[in-house]
Design a protein around this motif. Structure first.
Motif, PDB file in Angstrom:
ATOM      1  N   TYR A 782      72.941  89.582  29.747  1.00 30.88           N
ATOM      2  CA  TYR A 782      73.567  90.324  30.855  1.00 30.88           C
ATOM      3  C   TYR A 782      72.714  90.326  32.127  1.00 30.88           C
ATOM      4  O   TYR A 782      72.785  91.243  32.938  1.00 30.88           O
ATOM      5  N   GLY A 783      71.880  89.299  32.290  1.00 30.86           N
ATOM      6  CA  GLY A 783      71.113  89.182  33.520  1.00 30.86           C
ATOM      7  C   GLY A 783      69.980  90.173  33.656  1.00 30.86           C
ATOM      8  O   GLY A 783      69.441  90.344  34.760  1.00 30.86           O
ATOM      9  N   TYR A 784      69.589  90.806  32.569  1.00 29.71           N
ATOM     10  CA  TYR A 784      68.497  91.782  32.655  1.00 29.71           C
ATOM     11  C   TYR A 784      67.163  91.057  32.817  1.00 29.71           C
ATOM     12  O   TYR A 784      66.832  90.151  32.036  1.00 29.71           O
ATOM     13  N   THR A 785      66.397  91.448  33.824  1.00 18.28           N
ATOM     14  CA  THR A 785      65.112  90.800  34.111  1.00 18.28           C
ATOM     15  C   THR A 785      63.937  91.752  33.992  1.00 18.28           C
ATOM     16  O   THR A 785      62.795  91.349  34.199  1.00 18.28           O
ATOM     17  N   GLY A 786      64.164  93.016  33.689  1.00 20.06           N
ATOM     18  CA  GLY A 786      63.094  94.005  33.662  1.00 20.06           C
ATOM     19  C   GLY A 786      62.208  93.899  32.436  1.00 20.06           C
ATOM     20  O   GLY A 786      62.403  93.060  31.548  1.00 20.06           O
ATOM     21  N   PRO A 787      61.196  94.780  32.349  1.00 27.70           N
ATOM     22  CA  PRO A 787      60.241  94.732  31.234  1.00 27.70           C
ATOM     23  C   PRO A 787      60.806  95.361  29.965  1.00 27.70           C
ATOM     24  O   PRO A 787      61.779  96.112  29.998  1.00 27.70           O
ATOM     25  N   PHE A 788      60.155  95.054  28.837  1.00 24.36           N
ATOM     26  CA  PHE A 788      60.429  95.687  27.551  1.00 24.36           C
ATOM     27  C   PHE A 788      59.148  96.347  27.063  1.00 24.36           C
ATOM     28  O   PHE A 788      58.080  95.709  27.034  1.00 24.36           O
ATOM     29  N   ASN A 789      59.233  97.596  26.670  1.00 21.37           N
ATOM     30  CA  ASN A 789      58.104  98.284  26.055  1.00 21.37           C
ATOM     31  C   ASN A 789      58.207  98.119  24.541  1.00 21.37           C
ATOM     32  O   ASN A 789      59.208  98.513  23.935  1.00 21.37           O
ATOM     33  N   VAL A 790      57.165  97.516  23.940  1.00 23.97           N
ATOM     34  CA  VAL A 790      57.201  97.153  22.526  1.00 23.97           C
ATOM     35  C   VAL A 790      56.267  98.066  21.744  1.00 23.97           C
ATOM     36  O   VAL A 790      55.117  98.292  22.149  1.00 23.97           O
ATOM     37  N   GLN A 791      56.758  98.576  20.614  1.00 26.04           N
ATOM     38  CA  GLN A 791      55.938  99.454  19.777  1.00 26.04           C
ATOM     39  C   GLN A 791      56.264  99.237  18.308  1.00 26.04           C
ATOM     40  O   GLN A 791      57.317  98.684  17.961  1.00 26.04           O
ATOM     41  N   LEU A 792      55.348  99.698  17.462  1.00 26.95           N
ATOM     42  CA  LEU A 792      55.527  99.645  16.022  1.00 26.95           C
ATOM     43  C   LEU A 792      56.143 100.952  15.554  1.00 26.95           C
ATOM     44  O   LEU A 792      55.690 102.037  15.948  1.00 26.95           O
ATOM     45  N   VAL A 793      57.167 100.858  14.704  1.00 26.40           N
ATOM     46  CA  VAL A 793      57.836 102.037  14.151  1.00 26.40           C
ATOM     47  C   VAL A 793      57.821 101.915  12.636  1.00 26.40           C
ATOM     48  O   VAL A 793      58.213 100.867  12.087  1.00 26.40           O
ATOM     49  N   LEU A 794      57.349 102.968  11.945  1.00 21.87           N
ATOM     50  CA  LEU A 794      57.307 102.964  10.492  1.00 21.87           C
ATOM     51  C   LEU A 794      58.449 103.802   9.929  1.00 21.87           C
ATOM     52  O   LEU A 794      58.728 104.898  10.440  1.00 21.87           O
TER      53      LEU A 794
END
Length: 859
Positions: A782-794
């Motif tokens: 969908y044309g999204y160019t912004g950042p992604f915040n990545v984290q670990l989830v247990l």
């Protein structure tokens, strides 16, 4: 005496919107673009196998051509108007008249009729087919000495006009005859609120009734002697009268059914039922202590319901049902006897076993044991009656309990309570209670609010529970008509659809009109499709139209998640031929692993009441579309699809095309179908969001609510303008009138993800204290160019893995997440984990994307 149900259901919100509605601008109907409206027809029915002459009352009935009936066995022929006495002095034409032929095999009961004329097709009106001799009311008959003499049995077709009109009828009766007098008003789309009385030859009142159910009256009397008896009919308050106050008054000694018990039967299973009514051949009088109503008779018969599984989601009823009742599923039953045929009665149908209440269950300790799921039926036999039932469930088991009383024609106000029975001391504790169904599919157009209860019960523990079924008025009333049905079913999501004509000329108030569905060449028009969601169904429903005439198309359109309605928009090609067609609307949805299809039930507005009260809307018989000449303008969106996240903004360009050279006005744009929050009702004041001049482009900006469930929605805009019009074939005396046209629909995709998330490895092997890198990749959508915040989830209960959050930068497609393995983990363990990548949007909207992996602990 209760007020009409449409008024009662509206009362909680009437005061809150009254001021808002009254101060808004109003576009008068006489300034609207012509659209045929059929207000009344007299007579409003006829006997099967006969021909009747029908006179129409309505507006914009120019160049009337024919009548369309919902049954092919009813046909009409226009009666030419008589020539004027003086050809040099032409007089205005009188109301249109038709000769209507009713075939002998046309089913008894209600059918619908529309008028076809120059400007399209009208709204439908009800037309009753009976089996008794029929006569027209003859004036003057306003007093006893003027009473119109009628045979017995008979159906009289008449009208209360003016408001103070009184109609008397006289018939010869024999001692011991039980005569039933029925005045049909609501069931022939009449505004009349009738009251009927039966008088003896000496003038003594033998019976009186009004609002037996809605705007109908049913009175009966056992005649004490031979002689001439009188029936008096009036509008109860003497406040209203006129051509729309037609009626059908039946006087007979034939059977009348008040109640079928049980009121629900199992699919395809022949069942013995008890009829309660009047004039039932061989019936026995039912004695009820404290009952002050008519003494009813009881008769046992066997009814075999339909066996086709499709009948479980159909409504095949030959009578009239309000909007709230139109959600039922069932069929028609009629008692056929040598003395005549009874009125049609509704019988519900189910695939669950029917359990009949057994008396002696008036206290918790005497509760009747039942097995769930089931259809539980009973009645309040006498004032003070209570019904208790016991059932056993497992913790977490989900049951839906839905009560039916008002919607079955029962006068009781049903109420449910669930109690937990403590095993140690057998004391009862209230767990849950269910009262009126508070919400409605559309409070301003299709009011489905009901006094009947509905609730979702989740068993808090294993054990035995008690169901208490009661009436709010149980201490005062009881008797054969006080019946109820409680459907106790496992959660089974489903839906029903209803098609309702949208407003044309009073769009400023969003009030449904009673015009027909007219589509004009080169333009688009919408019809409201409402969705009743059952047992927690929240998914999308894809809606389309079938049996469309040549040159008309309907792209599939969606009723979005949790939405109650949309406007289904049909489009006509510029060269679409004029004509009429009976169309069908169908919806499909994915429920679990099944594709479920449901045909929309046509509905119609009988009449409007006032600004702050919903119209009287009822179940219909068919849906007719007419195609006519091109309008002065059309509204075209620049795109057919828009994708946006929850909370995002829409900027949609529109163009107003001028289809007639003299149209140069501005067009006001309003939103007809967008996104409503859960349980949100539409605003009755639908204000313009833009004004676009003829031949120009404009832009509409809309905000998607941040809490919107991702899915596909239908965006429908309407353009309204003052357009030049004249009835003169030569084009003289053109004046401005109001015309409304929908724009073609825009498919609105509210997305819940902006990437496909993938991990380089989904199964890792590591030793205690290791640091393991994981490559996280995104495929942007969908044309999204912004950042992604990545984290670990247990997952819950998992420990021993940690990681510092990282970010996939704007316009980048991957990053590495470094997973730390704890030192106390034992070899041989396998730990599940999740990588979550979050894209942040305005209005605190976060879109999460997740991928699973596992870590195996090595030596």
């Amino acid at each position: 005496m209760k007020a009409p149900r449409a008024v009662l259901r509206a009362m909680p919100w009437v005061l809150s919107v009254a001021v808002m509605v009254m101060v808004g601008p109003r576009v008068q109907a006489q300034n609207a673009y012509p659209q045929p409206r059929l207000q009344a027809l007299l007579p409003a029915g006829g006997k099967a196998g006969t021909t009747v002459e029908v006179t129409l009352t309505g507006s914009d009935l120019d160049d009337v051509q024919t009548l369309m009936f919902s049954h092919p066995g009813i046909k009409a022929e226009l009666i030419p108007p008589p020539p004027p006495p003086d050809p040099k002095k032409p007089t205005p034409p009188g109301p249109p008249r038709f000769r209507v032929q009713i075939a002998a095999d046309v089913p008894l009961g209600l059918h619908e009729v529309c008028v076809v004329g120059r400007f399209g097709v009208s709204n439908p009106r009800l037309f009753w087919v009976g089996d008794l001799p029929e006569v027209l009311e003859q004036e003057p008959n306003s007093d006893v000495d003027q009473a119109q003499k009628v045979p017995l049995p008979v159906t009289v077709n008449g009208v209360i006009n003016p408001n103070v009109d009184v109609d008397y009828f006289a018939f010869e009766g024999k001692k011991g005859q039980r005569v039933v007098v029925v005045c049909q008003a609501w069931s022939v789309d009449s505004r009349l609120d009738p009251q009927v009385q039966i008088f003896s030859p000496e003038g003594r009142q033998l019976a009186i009734n009004r609002r037996y159910r809605d705007r109908e009256a049913v009175a009966d009397a056992v005649l004490p002697n031979d002689g001439v008896y009188y029936v008096r009919l009036v509008e109860f308050t003497y406040q209203t009268g006129g051509p729309e106050h037609v009626y059908r008054l039946t006087i007979s000694t034939g059977p009348w059914i008040d109640v079928v018990y049980p009121p629900v039967l199992e699919l395809g299973k022949a069942s013995q039922v008890t009829l309660y009514g009047r004039g039932l051949p061989g019936g026995q009088a039912e004695s009820v202590p404290g009952w002050s109503g008519a003494i009813l008779e009881r008769l046992q018969v066997t009814i075999t319901p339909p066996s086709d599984p499709q009948a479980l989601h159909r409504l095949d009823y030959a009578g009239t049902l309000l909007a709230a009742d139109a959600v039922l599923d069932g069929f028609t039953y009629r008692l056929i006897t040598p003395q005549g045929n009874s009125n049609p009665v509704f019988v519900a149908i189910s695939n669950l076993p029917v359990v009949v209440e057994q008396e002696g269950n008036d206290a918790p300790e005497k509760a009747q044991e039942i097995a769930t799921p089931c259809e539980l039926v009973g009645r309040m036999d006498r004032p003070g009656d209570r019904d208790w039932f016991a059932f056993t469930v497992k913790q977490g088991e989900v049951l839906w309990l839905e009560g039916f009383a008002e919607r079955l024609g029962s006068p009781m106000d049903l109420y449910l309570e669930i109690y937990r029975l403590e095993p140690k001391d057998n004391k009862v504790q209230l767990v849950q209670e269910g009262d009126d169904i508070p919400d409605s599919l559309h409070v301003f157009r299709f009011l489905t609010r009901s006094n009947d209860p509905r609730m979702r019960f989740v068993a808090p523990q294993d054990g035995r529970f008690l169901l208490h079924v009661r009436s709010r008025e149980a201490d005062l009333f009881g008797g054969p008509r006080q019946v109820y049905r409680v459907s106790i079913r496992r959660e089974q999501p489903d839906f029903r659809l209803f098609a309702l004509l949208a407003d044309d000329s009073q769009q400023q108030q969003n009030i449904t009109n009673i015009g027909g569905f007219v589509l004009r060449q080169g333009s688009a028009r919408g019809i409201m499709v409402l969705c009743e969601r059952r047992d927690g169904f929240t998914g999308e429903v894809v809606v389309t139209a079938e049996n469309l005439p040549a040159g008309v198309k309907c792209t599939p359109q969606s009723i979005g998640p949790n939405q109650r309605f949309t406007y289904l928009v049909l489009e006509a090609a510029p060269d679409a031929p004029s004509g009429e067609a009976v169309i069908r609307i169908r919806g499909t949805a994915q429920i679990g692993d099944q594709t479920v299809a449901r045909e929309a039930r046509p509905t119609s507005v009988a009449f409007t009441v006032q600004s702050a009260v919903p119209p009287y809307t009822r179940l219909g018989r068919f849906l007719v579309l007419a195609v006519r000449d091109r309008p002065p303008f059309a509204v075209q969106p620049a795109v057919q699809e828009i994708a946006v996240p929850p909370g995002g903004q829409i900027a949609l360009k529109l163009k107003v095309a001028s289809l007639q050279p003299d149209f140069k006005a501005g067009v006001q744009i309003t939103v007809q179908s967008f996104i409503l929050a859960a349980n949100q009702q539409p605003n009755p004041q639908n204000q313009p969001v833009a004004t676009i001049n003829a031949g120009a482009e404009g832009e509409v900006k809309l905000q998607v609510p941040p809490q919107t469930t991702p899915g596909v929605y239908n965006l429908v805009l309407r353009g309204t303008a003052q357009v030049p019009f004249t009835r003169d074939p030569k084009g003289a005396n053109r004046q401005n009138v109001v015309l409304a046209q929908e724009a073609p629909p825009v498919r609105l995709v509210v997305y819940g993800t902006v990437a496909e998330l993938a991990l380089a490895q989904t199964s890792l092997t590591a030793k205690p204290n290791d640091k393991v890198p994981i490559t996280v990749r995104v495929k942007r959508l969908y044309g999204y160019t912004g950042p992604f915040n990545v984290q670990l989830v247990l997952p819950p209960g998992v420990q021993g893995l940690t990681a510092q959050p990282v970010q996939i930068p704007a316009n980048a497609n991957e990053a590495q997440l470094l997973v730390q393995v704890a030192g106390n983990l034992k070899p041989g363990m396998t730990l599940p984990a999740i990588v979550r990548a979050t894209a942040a949007f305005p209005n605190n909207v976060n879109l999460n994307h997740e991928a699973k992996f596992e870590v195996k602990i090595a030596q």
